[in-house]
Design a protein around this motif. Structure first.
Motif, short mmCIF file in Angstrom:
data_model
loop_
_atom_site.label_atom_id
_atom_site.label_comp_id
_atom_site.label_asym_id
_atom_site.label_seq_id
_atom_site.Cartn_x
_atom_site.Cartn_y
_atom_site.Cartn_z
N THR A 335 0.95 -1.39 0.09
CA THR A 335 -0.11 -0.17 0.14
C THR A 335 0.89 1.13 0.00
O THR A 335 0.72 2.32 -0.68
N ALA A 338 2.54 1.49 -3.40
CA ALA A 338 1.59 1.87 -4.37
C ALA A 338 0.82 3.26 -4.10
O ALA A 338 0.72 4.17 -5.14
N PHE A 339 0.77 3.75 -2.93
CA PHE A 339 0.48 5.28 -2.58
C PHE A 339 1.53 6.11 -3.52
O PHE A 339 1.06 7.18 -3.98
N PHE A 342 1.00 6.08 -7.38
CA PHE A 342 -0.17 6.90 -7.62
C PHE A 342 -0.27 8.03 -7.47
O PHE A 342 -0.69 8.81 -8.28
N LYS A 343 0.67 8.63 -6.52
CA LYS A 343 0.59 10.14 -6.17
C LYS A 343 1.39 10.92 -7.38
O LYS A 343 1.01 11.79 -7.63
N PHE A 346 -0.77 10.57 -10.50
CA PHE A 346 -2.07 11.45 -10.45
C PHE A 346 -1.48 13.06 -10.57
O PHE A 346 -2.22 13.77 -11.38
N TYR A 347 -0.60 13.37 -10.03
CA TYR A 347 0.04 14.64 -9.94
C TYR A 347 0.48 14.97 -11.40
O TYR A 347 0.11 16.09 -11.97
N PHE A 350 -2.94 15.28 -13.53
CA PHE A 350 -3.54 16.45 -13.35
C PHE A 350 -2.73 17.87 -13.80
O PHE A 350 -3.34 18.64 -14.18
N VAL A 370 -8.87 5.41 -13.65
CA VAL A 370 -9.37 4.94 -12.29
C VAL A 370 -10.44 3.69 -12.24
O VAL A 370 -10.12 3.12 -11.24
N ILE A 373 -8.16 0.53 -12.95
CA ILE A 373 -7.52 0.20 -11.45
C ILE A 373 -8.39 -0.40 -10.44
O ILE A 373 -8.29 -1.58 -10.01
N GLY A 374 -9.73 0.35 -10.65
CA GLY A 374 -10.73 -0.28 -9.70
C GLY A 374 -11.08 -1.86 -10.12
O GLY A 374 -11.37 -2.76 -9.32
N ILE A 377 -8.30 -4.14 -9.09
CA ILE A 377 -8.45 -4.61 -7.72
C ILE A 377 -9.47 -5.59 -7.56
O ILE A 377 -9.09 -6.69 -6.90
N LEU A 380 -8.06 -8.95 -8.80
CA LEU A 380 -7.30 -9.53 -7.95
C LEU A 380 -8.04 -10.22 -6.89
O LEU A 380 -7.51 -11.40 -6.25
N GLN B 4 -5.90 14.59 -5.01
CA GLN B 4 -4.94 13.44 -5.62
C GLN B 4 -4.32 12.60 -4.46
O GLN B 4 -4.23 11.34 -4.53
N SER B 8 -4.96 8.77 -4.15
CA SER B 8 -3.79 7.81 -4.29
C SER B 8 -3.90 6.92 -3.00
O SER B 8 -3.32 5.71 -3.03
N MET B 11 -6.44 4.28 -3.98
CA MET B 11 -6.09 3.45 -5.04
C MET B 11 -4.92 2.44 -4.35
O MET B 11 -4.75 1.16 -4.61
N GLY B 12 -4.06 3.11 -3.78
CA GLY B 12 -2.83 2.46 -3.03
C GLY B 12 -3.36 1.26 -2.52
O GLY B 12 -2.92 0.12 -2.24
N ALA B 13 -4.41 1.69 -1.49
CA ALA B 13 -4.82 0.85 -0.52
C ALA B 13 -5.41 -0.70 -1.14
O ALA B 13 -5.12 -1.86 -1.07
N GLY B 16 -2.47 -2.56 -3.12
CA GLY B 16 -1.82 -3.07 -2.02
C GLY B 16 -2.44 -4.40 -1.46
O GLY B 16 -1.79 -5.24 -1.42
#
Lengths: 412, 95
Positions: A335, A338-339, A342-343, A346-347, A350, A370, A373-374, A377, A380, B4, B8, B11-13, B16
């Motif tokens: 997590t 991935a955070f 993604f950060k 997305f930055y 945007f 989005v 990605i959903g 998830i 998975l 964002q 993030s 999505m990350g959670a 992960g």
């Protein structure tokens, strides 16, 4: 009626280690075909007294009486209790392996047999090798002590059949940006050859199918001497069951190929019509299986080992605390990674959107990403749940009371 | 915290936890599910012959070809073993 050693007269048993009839007293060995005793003849069926003949009237079935057949050991005269469709077993009084010839000979003499190639010790060693390095298997199971280890010849029907089917397959076909649903008609057939069908209703088809494959090139002409030292069962399924099992497997084979034959994705058969014809040349054979039982947390577990190839079949309980701890720790690490990914992503997205004055198509792209990605998830997690369901199914079969009783309700 | 950042984290959670669960379940299936397979297709079937292919406009059931003739299954060659529901008493218990 035991087959006796030519040297010392002790009872012979079939030894998988040397693949011969072996006298445990003097060490003499002979091929099964070489051993011909004068007593190797078939007895008449002893008639079993019915409830009415014993009691003389209709009586309610009482719980303490077992459904069984009573035979007399020809060596020592002791009574032998045979359950259901059992054929051969050991005498509890003199300990000699005794084959109930009347059951085998009079009702269904097998055409073929695959003798045991895997010994008792090999079976236990194969099991330990397979389970000793598993991360989630409890230590008590890795070092389990077998309560019963029984070699049992299971009845099998070797079937040839022709399967025909007409079906409609639906699939999603991509055409440029869009995808559409298409329908395809497929007609064809497949010939099934040497398909083994488990003939014992006491053992579930799910369990017996997992013992496959058996190598039919190892089939020998049936000789009752191969049964000595092991247990065995006679077939008690009817033709409808034989037909149903064959048909289900043939259907699976055909429909897998039919779906591969159409283009697109998410192929699904939405309508079909089929016909199965089993040819008259099906054979009756005995296949070897080792059954190993142990108890864990009060539950009986039965591990199966293919007595020809050594394939181990079982579902093992797992250390739930370790499983979820590992999942959570790994989940936290992934997590965090991935955070940050993604950060940054997305930055960047945007910022590009702002520079391009954020058109509607950019918003659409961000939305699609989005959603994708959903969906990933969800896929998975679904895949993970599917894997766990398979494990739970296998554990259920391993801990099945039906299988345990199939092994246990025999003479020692 | 910006939008964002929130996106993030969510999505990350999701990714992960999803990947972690999938990895753990894969290890569990590989190690605790032993022998979960049956014989390969080639052992029991020479080949699947597709004799007719047709692209259909839509899922019209009447378009299914019903050319397969129903054949009555033949009587079993061997009798089944007795599965009597008769309760018997051991000869030693009969008074």
């Amino acid at each position: 009626m035991a087959t006796l050693c030519k040297n010392c007269g002790h009872a012979l048993i079939y030894d998988p280690a040397v693949k011969k009839m072996h006298c445990m007293l003097c060490g003499g060995m002979w091929a099964a075909e070489e051993v011909e005793s004068e007593e190797k003849k078939y007895r008449e069926n002893e008639r079993v007294m019915t409830r009415e003949e014993v009691y003389g009237e209709e009586k309610e079935i009482q719980e303490e009486f077992l459904e069984c057949y009573v035979y007399t050991c020809s060596e020592c005269g002791g009574e032998i209790v045979i359950h259901g469709s059992e054929v051969s077993t050991k005498c509890v009084y003199c300990g000699n392996p005794t084959v109930v010839f009347s059951r085998v000979a009079q009702e269904k003499t097998p055409h073929f047999i695959i003798p045991f190639c895997v010994t008792r010790d090999d079976a236990l060693r194969l099991i330990h090798e397979r389970i000793s390095h598993s991360l989630f298997v409890p230590k008590e199971i890795k070092n389990f002590k077998a309560e019963d280890v029984r070699g049992i010849y299971l009845p099998y029907w070797i079937v040839n059949a022709k399967y025909e089917e007409t079906c409609v397959v639906r699939s999603r076909v991509k055409q440029g940006k869009y995808s559409s649903t298409k329908y395809w008609g497929r007609t064809g057939y497949t010939d099934i050859k040497n398909f083994p069908v488990d003939g014992c209703s006491l053992l579930s088809n799910e369990s017996s199918a997992r013992l496959e494959p058996f190598n039919v090139h190892g089939l020998k002409v049936f000789d009752e001497d191969y049964l000595l030292g092991f247990y065995s069962n006679a077939s008690d399924i009817d033709y409808d069951e034989l037909h149903e099992v064959t048909e289900n497997r043939a259907k699976e084979i055909f429909e897998t190929e039919a779906k591969h034959d159409v283009s697109g994705s998410s192929q699904q058969i939405i309508a079909e019509s089929h016909q199965t014809s089993i040819t008259n040349d099906y054979s009756y054979a005995m296949f070897p299986v080792w059954f190993v039982t142990f108890t864990y947390e009060g539950k009986h577990n039965t591990i199966l080992v293919n007595g020809q190839t050594g394939k181990v079949v079982c579902g093992l309980p797992w250390r739930k605390a370790l499983f979820w701890t590992l999942t959570v720790i790994l989940g936290v690490i992934l997590t965090i990674l991935a955070f940050y990914l993604f950060k940054g992503f997305f930055y960047a997205m945007f910022d590009v959107g702002v520079k391009k004055r954020s058109s509607s198509s950019s918003s659409d792209s961000r939305g699609k990403i989005v959603v994708a990605i959903g969906a990933g998830i969800v896929a998975l997690i679904s895949a993970g749940v599917t894997k766990m369901k398979k494990v739970l199914t296998q554990i259920r079969l391993t801990q099945s009371a039906k299988t345990f009783n199939f092994v246990k309700k025999r003479q020692e | 915290m910006t939008a964002q950042d929130v996106l993030s984290i969510i999505m990350g959670a999701g990714v992960g936890i999803g990947i972690a669960f999938w990895i753990a379940a894969s290890i569990l299936e590989k190690r605790n599910n032993v022998g979960d397979s049956h014989g390969e297709t080639y052992l029991y079937s020479n080949d699947v012959m597709v004799t007719d292919k047709e692209k259909l406009q839509d899922a019209l059931h009447p378009k299914l070809k019903e050319y397969i003739q129903r054949v009555e299954p033949e009587a079993p060659k061997y009798p089944t073993a007795p599965n009597s529901k008769e309760q018997v008493k051991r000869t030693g218990q009969i008074k």
